[in-house]
Write an enzyme that holds these catalytic residues in place. Sequence first.
Site, PDB file in Angstrom:
ATOM      1  N   ASP A  15       0.707  -1.283  -0.096  1.00 53.80           N
ATOM      2  CA  ASP A  15      -0.134  -0.026  -0.080  1.00 53.80           C
ATOM      3  C   ASP A  15       0.845   1.381   0.166  1.00 53.80           C
ATOM      4  O   ASP A  15       0.397   2.292  -0.244  1.00 53.80           O
ATOM      5  CB  ASP A  15      -0.923   0.093   1.160  1.00 53.80           C
TER       6      ASP A  15
ATOM      7  N   ALA B 152      -4.732   6.464 -17.421  1.00 55.13           N
ATOM      8  CA  ALA B 152      -6.164   6.578 -17.010  1.00 55.13           C
ATOM      9  C   ALA B 152      -6.772   7.655 -17.250  1.00 55.13           C
ATOM     10  O   ALA B 152      -5.997   8.567 -17.123  1.00 55.13           O
ATOM     11  CB  ALA B 152      -6.205   5.926 -15.710  1.00 55.13           C
TER      12      ALA B 152
ATOM     13  N   THR C 176     -15.082   6.670 -26.681  1.00 47.45           N
ATOM     14  CA  THR C 176     -15.893   6.289 -25.546  1.00 47.45           C
ATOM     15  C   THR C 176     -15.529   5.282 -24.965  1.00 47.45           C
ATOM     16  O   THR C 176     -15.896   4.750 -23.875  1.00 47.45           O
ATOM     17  CB  THR C 176     -17.166   5.428 -26.448  1.00 47.45           C
TER      18      THR C 176
ATOM     19  N   HIS D 200      -6.888 -10.075  -4.990  1.00 43.59           N
ATOM     20  CA  HIS D 200      -5.450 -10.435  -4.253  1.00 43.59           C
ATOM     21  C   HIS D 200      -4.349 -10.717  -5.236  1.00 43.59           C
ATOM     22  O   HIS D 200      -3.422 -11.016  -4.714  1.00 43.59           O
ATOM     23  CB  HIS D 200      -6.042 -11.893  -3.457  1.00 43.59           C
TER      24      HIS D 200
ATOM     25  N   GLN E 147      -3.165  -8.612  -6.818  1.00 42.46           N
ATOM     26  CA  GLN E 147      -1.940  -7.268  -6.345  1.00 42.46           C
ATOM     27  C   GLN E 147      -1.031  -7.716  -5.289  1.00 42.46           C
ATOM     28  O   GLN E 147       0.014  -6.999  -5.381  1.00 42.46           O
ATOM     29  CB  GLN E 147      -3.164  -6.096  -6.114  1.00 42.46           C
TER      30      GLN E 147
END
Lengths: 319, 319, 319, 319
Positions: free
Chosen positions: B128, B187, B215, B250, B252
Amino acid sequence: MKKIGIMTSGGDSPGMNGAIRAAVRAAINYGMTPYGILSGYKGMIEGSIFELKHSDVSNIISRGGTILQTARSLEFKTEEGQKKAVANLEKYGIEGLVVIGGDGSLSGAKVLDEKFGIKSIGIPGSIDNDIYGTDVSLGVDTALNVIMDSIDMINNTASSHGRTFVIEVMGRHCGYLAVMAGIATGADAVIIPEVEPDLAGIAEKFKKRAADCKTRNILIVAEGAGSAYDFGKKLQEAGTFDARITVLGHVQRGGFPTYFDRVLGSRMGAAAVEGLMNGKTAVMTGLQGNQIKFVPYEEVFSKRHELNNNIIKLLDDLA
Amino acid sequence: MKKIGIMTSGGDSPGMNGAIRAAVRAAINYGMTPYGILSGYKGMIEGSIFELKHSDVSNIISRGGTILQTARSLEFKTEEGQKKAVANLEKYGIEGLVVIGGDGSLSGAKVLDEKFGIKSIGIPGSIDNDIYGTDVSLGVDTALNVIMDSIDMINNTASSHGRTFVIEVMGRHCGYLAVMAGIATGADAVIIPEVEPDLAGIAEKFKKRAADCKTRNILIVAEGAGSAYDFGKKLQEAGTFDARITVLGHVQRGGFPTYFDRVLGSRMGAAAVEGLMNGKTAVMTGLQGNQIKFVPYEEVFSKRHELNNNIIKLLDDLA
Amino acid sequence: MKKIGIMTSGGDSPGMNGAIRAAVRAAINYGMTPYGILSGYKGMIEGSIFELKHSDVSNIISRGGTILQTARSLEFKTEEGQKKAVANLEKYGIEGLVVIGGDGSLSGAKVLDEKFGIKSIGIPGSIDNDIYGTDVSLGVDTALNVIMDSIDMINNTASSHGRTFVIEVMGRHCGYLAVMAGIATGADAVIIPEVEPDLAGIAEKFKKRAADCKTRNILIVAEGAGSAYDFGKKLQEAGTFDARITVLGHVQRGGFPTYFDRVLGSRMGAAAVEGLMNGKTAVMTGLQGNQIKFVPYEEVFSKRHELNNNIIKLLDDLA
Amino acid sequence: MKKIGIMTSGGDSPGMNGAIRAAVRAAINYGMTPYGILSGYKGMIEGSIFELKHSDVSNIISRGGTILQTARSLEFKTEEGQKKAVANLEKYGIEGLVVIGGDGSLSGAKVLDEKFGIKSIGIPGSIDNDIYGTDVSLGVDTALNVIMDSIDMINNTASSHGRTFVIEVMGRHCGYLAVMAGIATGADAVIIPEVEPDLAGIAEKFKKRAADCKTRNILIVAEGAGSAYDFGKKLQEAGTFDARITVLGHVQRGGFPTYFDRVLGSRMGAAAVEGLMNGKTAVMTGLQGNQIKFVPYEEVFSKRHELNNNIIKLLDDLA
């Protein structure tokens, strides 16, 4: 045949770009002019049609998804929509189609052939491997490698925590992805639509493993058999397992094509154009053994792609 | 110091095995005997403690998760549990600890140091990146590459369908993974706990893109900011976007460690043992610039790892 | 049959561990005791033989290479060496063998069967795909994906510099890897042992491309056709191309097994044990279409695995 | 400043496309018009210059190599060539440059600044990590992951055969890649230009390992220290090791950019444009700790990027 249209339709699958590239280049080699139809039947109705040159398909073989895009079209299910589509094909002088997609896409091609005499050859593009007439559809190999890599990673964290994981994979009404991924990852159990789930048996097995100090369990659920969340709950009710749930989702569809899907797409794309050249229509390219065969649409729709029983048994034997 | 214990605790993260390997071999080089403590504080209480030889950590540097396993221990939060743990350390003659894990794990080490005089050095293991005192924690680099690969794949299918995807990534109360993944994948928008979400603004942006024939939209949501399902719903309410949701889950956490995490783990593992050798305690190894520094537990717990504002701005500027 | 030996021999190939795992577990399921023979015939002569338990093969399916190791044995080519080997098998009571390897390895098994009555079933393990009787050998799929990934990367830098690259791939006397990799990567030309090389034609083609502003060229050379360095020199003599050479080397052999090779290994390993159970000997498991068949050693050695002419043509058509 | 030119020069490195994308979009955000200069100084001389729009850099962040291509230019080393280049910049009204490349590329920018008053900001793009003033150059992280993956695969086959491998990696006069890859893969020894090679010591070590039944050895050689073939021969002369040689080659340069290189390229590209906006020139963006700093060209050229001694020691300690 002087002009052909190439399109992808339904869900995208890895390898479609290889098939497009091959169809374009094979057509040019035969002296035909290939056209791309954007977004499947939707683009056919809207007239999103354009010539594809040799260099337009350079370097696309390694890319996921489809450069011709795809969409679902409700309008094409109507007589009116179909007539618009056919009018557009006529406008461009397109006499034959290469239709890459799942059974819904091939149904559309069948309608165009039967009602309007538009020749077409289908290419089975679907990660679910649910299409009859081909050992394997375009995209399955890539999807399975993506699923396998994901489960290997989940296995790393599951082993570290000694935890039970329930992992949901795609496949619609077909358990192929789940079973094959199960064998490849050494999963402990698999739930698929083809076989009645035995939750009690699975819970029993996991308890035995726990008694053996193996507290890591991997259960793979095919989406067609139900939800991983539900099975996770049932598993907890049947025992004491605090199961983690992962729904692999759209990564399964978007993988970068493997060698197998690139070659399969190339072979099927070239074969489809050759078929059109030779006057064939209403057939699908199917991989049977090492050969590309033409399978009539009739036959494709008449049967289901069955999961080999030996394969299901193999998973249980090795787990 | 003759004997040290090595343990992993809390959530597993890639690179932990590299840190374990380095700690074991550094200890042996210094003439100490390293012990593995299985499943963190749980194993310390239960006495799951065993010597680790040089060859026990061969070939583990490339493996995800942690060979020492990890678990959460409620019992260790009690005075009684702590005493059991300390008794076991004494039984084996363990004088110092290398504790690899998140802030919960380091809190435990702080208690052992303050109340029982057990020396320890912490290694920040957490995907994290929420631990203060280190530029980056062990596992972050691998997690970000796994997230990036997954979003690249989702992008393939999103682009093929011209669809909006809302993708939920881990990070607890921290938006680091979401922002970095957002920059790396191009993104279109990111929602993180550190910044008030502007759904209306995002919907507006997506509408503008649609007017521009774009789109395909990718919205990344940090789990600490809310659920991807909720934001997907809100987005649909704010416009007409039929958003698909993917919760990466998970995978990740379970990635196979990158070069960066293998080297970082190796450096921190060796530094921790060197620190113990030199009499240090109650400090965490922190990567600051190119250097491994020792950061007192006090300081680690006193502040939060802040997300750089320039980085948040960069994402918006480049999207 | 109560006890069987399992061994890998010759060059290692990805998927061997999946076959070992399957053979071990299938044997245990049938009530037999499986033994591992280390380093192929060398270990058989030296008596490096040990029982393999169910858990000994846990988590090996995802690993490259072979946990049973492999070696070449000159001694086994002698009568004396063979007798030592057989004596060791008798010592352990081993009545049948699962031999995983290339044609050299199967030749050894044939000798043991004919001269000493040692039953055996072979599994074709070879990245070269040069073994007759199976559509594809264990390891080919992984090798091709590794080769493809490498060439994709070289393509990135070749395109950035507008350069010609000559890339040498494995395959011994067989051009399968080169041709398949060529199709999958959109290579501009391929040189294989099966077809007389046309350097002048290739140089001509590259000049035409250059006239078209395409200065990036990828030429793949199968090792059996000659050295990439030699062909690079000849190409420079035939034109003005400053070609860079890359010999992919042993990465091609060491890949982490793909889904396909894990499943193929699992199927073949289980089938081999089932065959031994049913009294079969001197046959190899072959993938033919979707089925695993038993192919007599005689037949395996009597013919060569031919490269499909259509596939060679396809590459030229699509380039 | 209204118009800026963006170029890549020298060897390509992964992440360059991220830097181009960021520079283009940052320039547009600031109201400037960005131009691409094709193939570095070669294209500047030839006038291969064109406007780059926002959408021209869509989806390039994930691609290896450089879309602006790169080349070496002898002509630019002449006064005449430089004048032609400057005339072309003036023709397009380009007032400032973002130059992405190695030290040769930055030298060119320095000349343009000093002799012709062309403002420029450099971005260190080099997989070798040999540029002073930045902790790490663009492309190093990706190259190291590619190298690591390759060595992991070679390790699979080396372990299966119990063999010694000598693996040559890039890095020019710098041992950074070799040392870092050595730590990350658990290599047994490394030879780099910074340290006098001790072949006898390495042979001794390998013999000790053999006595310990560890016959697999991995020796990594940095290209700047000599040839893997030569060291392989010397090793055989010094002992009895039948070493296999692998030269990893251009795959090291062509990798698909990792998260780290995508973000680093994005940060540096945006910072370079911001610097030009603020009147800066003759400086390079450098990553120092977590910050992007501007380092004068003077300083960049005045020193060498030194390999940390602790890192070299770490490798030996952990092997």
